[in-house]
Design an enzyme around this catalytic site. Structure first.
Site, PDB file in Angstrom:
ATOM      1  N   HIS A   1       0.854  -1.195   0.000  1.00 32.53           N
ATOM      2  CA  HIS A   1       0.000   0.000   0.000  1.00 32.53           C
ATOM      3  C   HIS A   1       0.890   1.246   0.000  1.00 32.53           C
ATOM      4  O   HIS A   1       1.682   1.443   0.910  1.00 32.53           O
ATOM      5  CB  HIS A   1      -0.913   0.002   1.230  1.00 32.53           C
ATOM      6  CG  HIS A   1      -2.073  -0.936   1.095  1.00 32.53           C
ATOM      7  ND1 HIS A   1      -3.248  -0.780   1.789  1.00 32.53           N
ATOM      8  CD2 HIS A   1      -2.243  -2.025   0.327  1.00 32.53           C
ATOM      9  CE1 HIS A   1      -4.083  -1.738   1.462  1.00 32.53           C
ATOM     10  NE2 HIS A   1      -3.498  -2.521   0.579  1.00 32.53           N
TER      11      HIS A   1
ATOM     12  N   TYR B   1      -9.287   5.779   7.220  1.00 28.19           N
ATOM     13  CA  TYR B   1      -9.528   6.101   8.633  1.00 28.19           C
ATOM     14  C   TYR B   1     -10.543   7.245   8.640  1.00 28.19           C
ATOM     15  O   TYR B   1     -10.303   8.278   8.013  1.00 28.19           O
ATOM     16  CB  TYR B   1      -8.242   6.581   9.310  1.00 28.19           C
ATOM     17  CG  TYR B   1      -7.179   5.506   9.487  1.00 28.19           C
ATOM     18  CD1 TYR B   1      -6.357   5.110   8.436  1.00 28.19           C
ATOM     19  CD2 TYR B   1      -6.985   4.899  10.724  1.00 28.19           C
ATOM     20  CE1 TYR B   1      -5.383   4.133   8.601  1.00 28.19           C
ATOM     21  CE2 TYR B   1      -6.005   3.922  10.907  1.00 28.19           C
ATOM     22  CZ  TYR B   1      -5.217   3.542   9.840  1.00 28.19           C
ATOM     23  OH  TYR B   1      -4.250   2.573  10.004  1.00 28.19           O
TER      24      TYR B   1
ATOM     25  N   PRO C   1      -4.831   0.602  18.440  1.00 23.77           N
ATOM     26  CA  PRO C   1      -4.525   0.169  17.077  1.00 23.77           C
ATOM     27  C   PRO C   1      -4.580   1.266  16.007  1.00 23.77           C
ATOM     28  O   PRO C   1      -4.250   1.010  14.846  1.00 23.77           O
ATOM     29  CB  PRO C   1      -5.591  -0.910  16.802  1.00 23.77           C
ATOM     30  CG  PRO C   1      -6.662  -0.684  17.800  1.00 23.77           C
ATOM     31  CD  PRO C   1      -6.061  -0.011  18.971  1.00 23.77           C
TER      32      PRO C   1
ATOM     33  N   LYS D   1       0.487   0.072  14.940  1.00 26.05           N
ATOM     34  CA  LYS D   1       1.868  -0.025  15.422  1.00 26.05           C
ATOM     35  C   LYS D   1       2.166  -1.243  16.308  1.00 26.05           C
ATOM     36  O   LYS D   1       3.339  -1.578  16.525  1.00 26.05           O
ATOM     37  CB  LYS D   1       2.237   1.245  16.228  1.00 26.05           C
ATOM     38  CG  LYS D   1       2.424   2.460  15.361  1.00 26.05           C
ATOM     39  CD  LYS D   1       3.733   2.391  14.593  1.00 26.05           C
ATOM     40  CE  LYS D   1       3.797   3.343  13.440  1.00 26.05           C
ATOM     41  NZ  LYS D   1       3.606   2.753  12.119  1.00 26.05           N
TER      42      LYS D   1
ATOM     43  N   TYR E   1       3.860   6.604  10.067  1.00 29.24           N
ATOM     44  CA  TYR E   1       3.014   5.478   9.670  1.00 29.24           C
ATOM     45  C   TYR E   1       3.841   4.371   9.013  1.00 29.24           C
ATOM     46  O   TYR E   1       3.628   3.182   9.279  1.00 29.24           O
ATOM     47  CB  TYR E   1       1.901   5.955   8.717  1.00 29.24           C
ATOM     48  CG  TYR E   1       0.788   4.949   8.560  1.00 29.24           C
ATOM     49  CD1 TYR E   1      -0.258   4.892   9.487  1.00 29.24           C
ATOM     50  CD2 TYR E   1       0.776   4.042   7.502  1.00 29.24           C
ATOM     51  CE1 TYR E   1      -1.279   3.958   9.359  1.00 29.24           C
ATOM     52  CE2 TYR E   1      -0.244   3.115   7.365  1.00 29.24           C
ATOM     53  CZ  TYR E   1      -1.272   3.078   8.292  1.00 29.24           C
ATOM     54  OH  TYR E   1      -2.285   2.148   8.156  1.00 29.24           O
TER      55      TYR E   1
HETATM   56  P1  RFL Z   1       0.467 -11.778  21.450  1.00 26.20           P
HETATM   57  O1  RFL Z   1       0.075 -11.831  20.029  1.00 26.20           O
HETATM   58  O2  RFL Z   1      -0.527 -11.375  22.460  1.00 26.20           O
HETATM   59  O3  RFL Z   1       1.037 -13.221  21.812  1.00 26.20           O
HETATM   60  C1  RFL Z   1       1.334 -13.592  23.147  1.00 26.20           C
HETATM   61  C2  RFL Z   1       1.236 -15.089  23.271  1.00 26.20           C
HETATM   62  O4  RFL Z   1       1.584 -15.476  24.614  1.00 26.20           O
HETATM   63  C3  RFL Z   1       0.660 -16.433  25.068  1.00 26.20           C
HETATM   64  N1  RFL Z   1       0.639 -16.438  26.548  1.00 26.20           N
HETATM   65  C4  RFL Z   1       1.325 -17.315  27.311  1.00 26.20           C
HETATM   66  N2  RFL Z   1       2.146 -18.317  26.981  1.00 26.20           N
HETATM   67  C5  RFL Z   1       2.683 -19.044  27.988  1.00 26.20           C
HETATM   68  N3  RFL Z   1       2.417 -18.804  29.305  1.00 26.20           N
HETATM   69  C6  RFL Z   1       1.602 -17.808  29.672  1.00 26.20           C
HETATM   70  N4  RFL Z   1       1.335 -17.562  30.944  1.00 26.20           N
HETATM   71  C7  RFL Z   1       1.016 -17.007  28.651  1.00 26.20           C
HETATM   72  N5  RFL Z   1       0.165 -15.949  28.663  1.00 26.20           N
HETATM   73  C8  RFL Z   1      -0.047 -15.620  27.381  1.00 26.20           C
HETATM   74  C9  RFL Z   1      -0.647 -16.033  24.440  1.00 26.20           C
HETATM   75  O5  RFL Z   1      -1.561 -17.119  24.385  1.00 26.20           O
HETATM   76  C10 RFL Z   1      -0.189 -15.579  23.052  1.00 26.20           C
HETATM   77  O6  RFL Z   1      -0.210 -16.629  22.121  1.00 26.20           O
HETATM   78  O7  RFL Z   1       1.750 -10.828  21.659  1.00 26.20           O
HETATM   79  P2  RFL Z   1       2.955 -10.514  20.660  1.00 26.20           P
HETATM   80  O8  RFL Z   1       3.514 -11.784  20.094  1.00 26.20           O
HETATM   81  O9  RFL Z   1       3.847  -9.586  21.382  1.00 26.20           O
HETATM   82  O10 RFL Z   1       2.309  -9.767  19.404  1.00 26.20           O
HETATM   83  C11 RFL Z   1       1.714  -8.498  19.551  1.00 26.20           C
HETATM   84  C12 RFL Z   1       0.602  -8.318  18.521  1.00 26.20           C
HETATM   85  O11 RFL Z   1      -0.258  -9.436  18.602  1.00 26.20           O
HETATM   86  C13 RFL Z   1      -0.186  -7.011  18.738  1.00 26.20           C
HETATM   87  O12 RFL Z   1       0.686  -5.961  19.075  1.00 26.20           O
HETATM   88  C14 RFL Z   1      -0.970  -6.585  17.476  1.00 26.20           C
HETATM   89  O13 RFL Z   1      -1.934  -7.535  17.147  1.00 26.20           O
HETATM   90  C15 RFL Z   1      -1.638  -5.227  17.688  1.00 26.20           C
HETATM   91  N6  RFL Z   1      -2.489  -4.824  16.568  1.00 26.20           N
HETATM   92  C16 RFL Z   1      -1.939  -4.268  15.419  1.00 26.20           C
HETATM   93  N7  RFL Z   1      -0.603  -4.126  15.292  1.00 26.20           N
HETATM   94  C17 RFL Z   1      -0.050  -3.634  14.135  1.00 26.20           C
HETATM   95  O14 RFL Z   1       1.190  -3.511  14.060  1.00 26.20           O
HETATM   96  N8  RFL Z   1      -0.826  -3.278  13.048  1.00 26.20           N
HETATM   97  C18 RFL Z   1      -2.179  -3.407  13.100  1.00 26.20           C
HETATM   98  O15 RFL Z   1      -2.821  -3.150  12.075  1.00 26.20           O
HETATM   99  C19 RFL Z   1      -2.793  -3.883  14.314  1.00 26.20           C
HETATM  100  N9  RFL Z   1      -4.114  -4.033  14.403  1.00 26.20           N
HETATM  101  C20 RFL Z   1      -3.880  -4.978  16.643  1.00 26.20           C
HETATM  102  C21 RFL Z   1      -4.672  -4.571  15.544  1.00 26.20           C
HETATM  103  C22 RFL Z   1      -4.487  -5.535  17.791  1.00 26.20           C
HETATM  104  C23 RFL Z   1      -5.860  -5.673  17.838  1.00 26.20           C
HETATM  105  N10 RFL Z   1      -6.400  -6.261  19.017  1.00 26.20           N
HETATM  106  C24 RFL Z   1      -7.390  -7.238  19.030  1.00 26.20           C
HETATM  107  C25 RFL Z   1      -5.804  -5.974  20.308  1.00 26.20           C
HETATM  108  C26 RFL Z   1      -6.045  -4.701  15.583  1.00 26.20           C
HETATM  109  C27 RFL Z   1      -6.650  -5.227  16.735  1.00 26.20           C
HETATM  110  C28 RFL Z   1      -8.148  -5.311  16.766  1.00 26.20           C
HETATM  111  C1  PHB Z   2      -6.401  -4.070  10.477  1.00 22.66           C
HETATM  112  O1  PHB Z   2      -6.488  -4.297   9.260  1.00 22.66           O
HETATM  113  O2  PHB Z   2      -6.749  -4.905  11.324  1.00 22.66           O
HETATM  114  C2  PHB Z   2      -5.893  -2.748  10.926  1.00 22.66           C
HETATM  115  C3  PHB Z   2      -5.310  -1.887  10.000  1.00 22.66           C
HETATM  116  C4  PHB Z   2      -4.856  -0.641  10.417  1.00 22.66           C
HETATM  117  C5  PHB Z   2      -4.991  -0.279  11.743  1.00 22.66           C
HETATM  118  C6  PHB Z   2      -5.560  -1.140  12.662  1.00 22.66           C
HETATM  119  C7  PHB Z   2      -6.030  -2.389  12.261  1.00 22.66           C
HETATM  120  O3  PHB Z   2      -4.569   0.951  12.129  1.00 22.66           O
END
Ligand code: RFL
Ligand code: PHB
Length: 404
Positions: free
Chosen positions: A75, A204, A296, A300, A396
């Site tokens: 993108h 957005y 989110p 980041k 970004y």
């Molecule tokens: P995770 O993915 O939470 O993984 C942690 C893992 O640890 C396990 N765990 C344990 N394991 C052993 N013993 C324990 N006691 C444990 N407790 C927990 C869990 O089961 C899990 O499998 O952390 P990690 O790896 O640091 O990754 C971080 C990312 O997942 C997170 O920052 C992103 O998803 C955030 N996020 C976004 N980030 C972006 O860079 N771009 C995006 O577009 C973006 N969109 C989003 C997002 C997060 C969202 N939510 C739901 C919070 C959109 C959403 C809606």
């Molecule tokens: C997503 O596609 O899940 C997404 C994209 C951009 C954001 C947050 C979530 O800023």
């Protein structure tokens, strides 16, 4: 109790843990991952969709980029729709040719899991009662139960990649860590649907009714979000209600062409800014969401997890190949500068794009309507000046990783 040994014990098989494990294994640094839930459960969580160049490069370096390079979409820009008026942030032009990759976190995780299985590296899924021991000594270990057997994993280092609710951060005594937090007074209701995205790039939207985001996973799968009150439940939102409200918040030219269909996932995520300092104690390092959370809005979270991984991996390599004794002691300091930059950007974007009802004015010591005016003119300024757009675009696409 069965005793096992490795160099780096990794807690959590999310993207942070799997990516760190893969990079280390590629350089002969043995590691074991302990995960609380099953692999299928990890893959069922629908999260990020936008990858910065730094993460894309890291996945290539780890040798897990084949599918991303074939199926992901570059993108070159995105839109901010501001009370119905759309501005395109031309990432490519504003950042001297940089862009982002649209490829779902679920797919990144799947690719990493497959690569780990191919290498035959050990991962203990569905582990219980994970306890970190002796982290401030030269011989830390992790106790856990798996399939009814108790294990003690002895190691040189522990990487706490277990997300916000994991055990790693809590293993640092309270008096040895400081936490910084802002909890936002709303959540994001997200749906995934097998419908073509409403536009080629993300939109957005800042509207009178609150924030909305039109995103995607592929040319046939859409991801949309709506700002909702924290009191709302997923059951309150039928698909029909979601689509109607999304149409209200999208710019009219997009609302008119929106293709709707049944949702295949629907969930509400609370929004939080959070940082734990320092990100290490003794031989334990906090990586990704275990150390910090961003709302989110700036895309980041996953990208910040990736820069932590890059830093820790670089330092561990230096330490293991004898290039720098105690290199890992520099981890927290190196990581935190970039963490705070991403925290600030995500907080700023969230402030400008959401409707804060009564909350933000009070939090900023002013009445709500004054706060709204400040935010409106802030966004106005940044969107209508090229310098302002550059500030948004530069952040970004992602700030550079620190030199290790
Ligand atoms: P995770 O993915 O939470 O993984 C942690 C893992 O640890 C396990 N765990 C344990 N394991 C052993 N013993 C324990 N006691 C444990 N407790 C927990 C869990 O089961 C899990 O499998 O952390 P990690 O790896 O640091 O990754 C971080 C990312 O997942 C997170 O920052 C992103 O998803 C955030 N996020 C976004 N980030 C972006 O860079 N771009 C995006 O577009 C973006 N969109 C989003 C997002 C997060 C969202 N939510 C739901 C919070 C959109 C959403 C809606
Ligand atoms: C997503 O596609 O899940 C997404 C994209 C951009 C954001 C947050 C979530 O800023």
């Amino acid at each position: 109790m069965q005793s096992i040994k490795t160099k780096v014990a990794i807690i959590g098989a999310g993207p942070s843990g799997l990516l760190l494990g893969q990079l280390l294994a590629n350089h002969g640094i043995d590691n074991v991952i302990i995960e609380r839930v099953s692999g299928d459960y990890v893959l069922g969580r629908i999260r990020a969709g936008i990858l910065e160049q730094g993460l894309v490069d890291l996945l290539r370096e780890a040798g897990v980029s084949k599918r991303m390079d074939e199926e992901g979409h570059i993108h070159d820009g995105f839109a901010i729709s501001y009370y119905g008026k759309s501005y395109r942030i031309d990432l490519n032009q504003l950042t001297d040719g940089k862009s982002v990759m649209c490829y779902g976190q679920t797919e990144v995780t799947r690719d990493l899991m497959d690569a780990r299985a191919d290498k035959g590296l050990s991962t203990y899924y569905s582990s219980k009662n994970v306890v970190l021991q002796d982290i401030e000594t030269a011989h830390p270990s992790v106790k856990f139960e798996h399939d009814g057997v108790s294990y003690c994993l002895e190691c040189d280092f522990i990487a706490g990649c277990d997300g916000f609710h994991g055990v790693s951060r809590k293993s640092i005594p309270e008096e040895k860590r400081q936490e910084f937090e802002r909890v936002y007074p709303f959540g994001w209701l997200g749906i995934l649907s097998d419908t073509p995205p409403v536009a080629d790039e993300l939109i957005y939207c800042k509207t009178e009714q609150g924030f909305a985001l039109a995103s995607m996973r592929s040319s046939t799968r859409s991801r949309y979000y709506l700002q909702v009150p924290l009191t709302d439940k997923v059951e309150d939102w039928s698909d029909q209600r979601f689509w109607n409200e999304l149409k209200n918040r999208l710019p009219s030219e997009s609302a008119d062409t929106l293709v709707t269909g049944p949702s295949i996932e629907k969930s509400i995520a609370p929004l939080r800014s959070f940082v734990c300092e320092p990100m290490q104690l003794g031989r334990l390092f906090l990586v990704g969401d275990s150390a910090h959370i961003v709302p989110p809005t700036g895309a980041k979270g996953l990208n910040l997890a990736a820069s932590d991984v890059a830093i820790l991996y670089g330092l561990l390599r230096k330490e293991y190949n004898g290039e720098e004794q105690n290199a890992t002691q520099r981890y927290s300091e190196l990581a935190l500068t970039r963490v705070w930059q991403a925290e600030r950007f995500s907080w700023w974007m969230s402030n400008m794009l959401h409707d804060f009802k009564d909350d933000a004015g009070e939090a900023n010591n002013m009445d709500q309507k004054t706060f709204e005016r400040f935010m409106k003119s802030e966004l106005d300024f940044y969107l209508s000046h090229e310098e302002g757009q550059k500030v948004i675009a530069t952040q970004y696409v992602g700030l550079p990783y620190p030199q290790i």
